[in-house]
Design a protein around this motif. Structure first.
Motif, PDB file in Angstrom:
ATOM      1  N   THR A 242     -22.343 101.667 -38.517  1.00 49.90           N
ATOM      2  CA  THR A 242     -23.537 101.666 -39.355  1.00 49.90           C
ATOM      3  C   THR A 242     -24.724 101.199 -38.520  1.00 49.90           C
TER       4      THR A 242
ATOM      5  N   VAL B  12     -28.271 103.172 -37.168  1.00 50.88           N
ATOM      6  CA  VAL B  12     -29.629 102.639 -37.308  1.00 50.88           C
ATOM      7  C   VAL B  12     -30.294 102.555 -35.936  1.00 50.88           C
TER       8      VAL B  12
ATOM      9  N   ASP C  75     -27.910 105.031 -43.585  1.00 48.96           N
ATOM     10  CA  ASP C  75     -28.345 104.299 -42.396  1.00 48.96           C
ATOM     11  C   ASP C  75     -29.554 104.992 -41.754  1.00 48.96           C
ATOM     12  N   TYR C  76     -29.459 106.331 -41.630  1.00 43.28           N
ATOM     13  CA  TYR C  76     -30.565 107.073 -41.024  1.00 43.28           C
ATOM     14  C   TYR C  76     -31.798 107.011 -41.918  1.00 43.28           C
TER      15      TYR C  76
ATOM     16  N   MET D 151     -29.241  95.444 -44.082  1.00 41.13           N
ATOM     17  CA  MET D 151     -27.978  95.822 -44.733  1.00 41.13           C
ATOM     18  C   MET D 151     -28.167  95.928 -46.254  1.00 41.13           C
TER      19      MET D 151
ATOM     20  N   SER E 270     -20.304  97.553 -45.201  1.00 40.37           N
ATOM     21  CA  SER E 270     -21.505  97.621 -44.374  1.00 40.37           C
ATOM     22  C   SER E 270     -21.426  96.723 -43.137  1.00 40.37           C
TER      23      SER E 270
ATOM     24  N   SER F 297     -31.144  94.352 -34.396  1.00 36.77           N
ATOM     25  CA  SER F 297     -29.687  94.228 -34.443  1.00 36.77           C
ATOM     26  C   SER F 297     -29.125  93.700 -33.132  1.00 36.77           C
TER      27      SER F 297
ATOM     28  N   GLN G 280     -22.901 107.203 -43.283  1.00 36.39           N
ATOM     29  CA  GLN G 280     -23.926 107.273 -42.233  1.00 36.39           C
ATOM     30  C   GLN G 280     -25.320 107.633 -42.764  1.00 36.39           C
TER      31      GLN G 280
ATOM     32  N   SER H 299     -27.827 103.614 -50.540  1.00 35.61           N
ATOM     33  CA  SER H 299     -26.567 104.288 -50.805  1.00 35.61           C
ATOM     34  C   SER H 299     -26.349 104.461 -52.305  1.00 35.61           C
TER      35      SER H 299
ATOM     36  N   ILE I 268     -29.769  99.213 -46.928  1.00 39.95           N
ATOM     37  CA  ILE I 268     -28.817 100.322 -46.779  1.00 39.95           C
ATOM     38  C   ILE I 268     -27.927 100.418 -48.020  1.00 39.95           C
TER      39      ILE I 268
END
Ligand SMILES: *[C@@H]1O[C@H](CO)[C@@H](O)[C@H](O)[C@H]1NC(C)=O
Ligand SMILES: *[C@@H]1O[C@H](CO)[C@@H](O)[C@H](O)[C@H]1NC(C)=O
Ligand SMILES: *[C@@H]1O[C@H](CO)[C@@H](O)[C@H](O)[C@H]1NC(C)=O
Ligand SMILES: *[C@@H]1O[C@H](CO)[C@@H](O)[C@H](O)[C@H]1NC(C)=O
Ligand SMILES: *[C@@H]1O[C@H](CO)[C@@H](O)[C@H](O)[C@H]1NC(C)=O
Length: 527
Positions: free
Chosen positions: A347, A351, A47-48, A322, A342, A390, A44, A329, A325
């Motif tokens: 996820t 976001v 994502d933030y 993605m 992902s 999204s 997570q 990561s 992200i």
């Protein structure tokens, strides 16, 4: 003292450059218990990070005072265990709030409902908004107890049930079989989602006055093979024409559809309806194209399938997000996320929560922010639609994301599953999206709830008997009266001439048969 606890506080992305006297900063604090592979810290957090970084690029001026903090407890915990740990994390949050007295604080947590209930009580006392990414418990919409909580679940089984019932009503389907792959569920494979959805569907369908007959079959999705599917489908085929499939993983659903095709159940007499989870992380995307050698069969089979899901992320629109992200990561958390990792509805939800929070924050001047309370901040989300890359979503008047439902059918021109109906939860309405008619596999339209001749074809034997009776009766009547007449004739003939009855004139016999043929013909026409 709190620092002695086993909590780790991460501070990064601190963009608190311009601190004027009267300016109020914003602290966005994520609160995460555990390392669950689907909604835990490592999956997570990037994502933030990425969502906030993107918002800062979009609103560099208004969001310049925002900093991102994180409270995290490593380990593996069940939902109740995590909820029991929440007060300890709340003390960490309390310390952060004290350390940043000038800041407006917003909390975000991907915790389960019990965790959010525990943290929500603290949030009320602090008057700090708390954004729950996946929690769905309706008690969280109680504004007396949780005046600062907003929930953003992207999937909700009760909406799937209601949309399915709306579809049944539209086509007068009331005799239903339900195939549940819910034996031995585990967290892996998303079987838990399907196990809880199965019990939800069974309860709702058993209580619904719309359903006349419900047959439920349970199976172990991990051990069932095509032979198992075949036996199940053969039984189902004798009991209903409408088959609900709650089957974990796209691959297994495809196998069942291909098996149904082998059994000639995909010619348009049957319809298969499959409610799906939007968290496709472990399920894979649903595709009939899988193996060239059996593609044709799957292509045919999928034309008898309707899938039902809460709005899915538009994966094609967010490939850049993605990618970002995945690299975040790798860079910050030293974790390699695969493509499959992902493709995860949660996820995207993470976001979306960060994006909507920053969107609302960016609309306030620092003067407005100075007077802002947590309760006020929450109100800015109510009855509001967020249009994100999204997907778009609506936060209802109770502070919960409203999970509408999309129902997909295959477009035979391009082989894609396309949204054909949209179910709107608030108005409880099912609307056809495409201007064209819904295309059914059979030219006669949608499958009948009950076939004309019954599920075993035995009802028509009954009507055959009926037509036999109506056909034979006049013949018998004619024959009986003929024999009776002949008997009398014979009787008198015997008396007068003494000849035997079978020496009747040919003429009479022919006229009698012609008469009975005519009668037969007419009775067939009538029946
Ligand atoms: C399906 O239909 C085909 C052709 O109509 C037939 O040859 C085949 O035996 C049928 N299969 C089953 C399982 O009924
Ligand atoms: C494709 O299907 C054939 C037969 O159905 C099978 O033998 C083969 O292993 C499959 N290939 C893949 C890549 O799954
Ligand atoms: C990243 O993780 C690997 C193992 O997954 C480890 O060997 C490596 O030391 C880690 N790198 C850093 C910078 O922590
Ligand atoms: C949201 O909409 C509902 C129904 O339209 C209305 O009753 C309610 O007052 C609205 N709430 C807010 C905060 O706008
Ligand atoms: C199916 O797809 C084609 C091509 O993308 C499109 O033109 C057509 O309108 C679609 N059909 C339906 C029924 O939506």
């Amino acid at each position: 003292m709190y620092r002695l606890l086993n909590c780790v506080v991460w501070l990064h992305l601190a963009i608190s450059s311009i601190f004027g006297y009267d300016r109020r900063g914003v602290s966005i604090v994520t609160v995460i218990v555990g390392d669950n592979p689907v909604y835990g810290y490592f999956i997570q957090s990037p994502d933030y990070d990425v969502a906030l970084a993107r918002a800062l690029r979009t609103f560099p001026t208004t969001l310049s005072q925002v900093k991102r903090l994180s409270v995290y407890k490593p380990g593996t915990y069940s939902c109740p265990e995590a909820a029991a740990l929440m007060p300890i994390l709340a003390m960490e949050v309390d310390q952060l709030i004290r350390d940043n007295p000038r800041d407006f604080t917003v909390l975000i947590t991907p915790g389960c409902s019990l965790e959010v209930i525990a943290l929500g009580d603290f949030a009320r006392e602090w008057d700090v908004p708390l954004m729950a990414v996946i929690a769905i418990d309706l008690s969280l919409t109680d504004t007396q107890r949780f005046p600062t909580v907003l929930t953003f679940p992207s999937s909700d089984q009760s909406s799937l049930v209601r949309a399915t019932l709306a579809l049944f009503e539209r086509y007068s389907w009331s005799t239903v079989s339900l195939l549940c792959g819910d034996v031995n569920p585990s967290g892996a494979d998303n079987t838990l989602f399907y196990a809880t959805t199965c019990s939800g569907f069974i309860n709702a369908l058993e209580q619904s006055s719309q359903i006349d007959a419900l047959n439920v079959f349970h199976f172990d999705a991990r051990t069932a093979d095509n032979e198992g599917y075949e036996n199940m489908l053969k039984t189902v085929g004798m009991q209903s024409r409408v088959v609900l499939l709650l089957v974990p993983t796209a691959r297994r659903l495809r196998d069942i559809m291909v098996t149904a095709d082998t059994l000639n159940m995909t010619k348009g007499d049957y319809i298969f309806i499959a409610p799906r989870s939007p968290a496709v992380f472990v399920e894979g995307a649903l595709q009939w194209r899988f193996n060239v050698t059996s593609d044709d069969q799957a292509f045919a089979a999928f034309q008898s399938l309707i899938t039902v899901s809460n709005p899915l992320p538009q994966w094609k629109m967010i490939t850049a997000l993605m990618d970002e992200i995945r690299s975040q990561s790798q860079l910050v958390y030293n974790r390699t996320l695969t493509m499959e990792d992902s493709v995860n509805g949660l996820t995207v939800s993470a976001v979306e929560v960060m994006s909507s929070v920053t969107e609302v924050l960016s609309q306030f001047s620092s003067r407005q922010l100075k007077a802002m309370t947590g309760t006020d901040f929450r109100k800015h989300f109510l009855n509001r639609t967020f249009e994100l890359e999204s997907r778009s979503f609506f936060i209802g008047p109770k502070g919960m994301r409203v999970c509408d439902v999309d129902l997909y059918k295959m477009n035979v021109t391009n082989g894609e599953m396309e949204v054909v109906w949209e179910y709107k939860l608030i108005s409880d309405t099912l609307r056809q999206t495409s201007r064209q008619n819904v295309i059914w596999r059979s030219r006669n339209g949608p499958p009948l709830n009950r076939p004309v001749c019954g599920f075993r074809g035995d009802r028509c034997i009954g009507s055959l008997e009926k037509s036999v009776v109506t056909t034979v009766a006049p013949i018998l009547t004619v024959l009986v009266s003929f024999i009776f007449g002949a008997g009398i004739f014979w009787f008198f003939h015997q008396r007068t001439k003494g000849s035997v009855w079978w020496l009747l004139e040919e003429m009479r016999l022919i006229s009698a048969v012609t008469h009975s043929n005519l009668g037969t013909f007419q009775s067939v026409q009538r029946s």
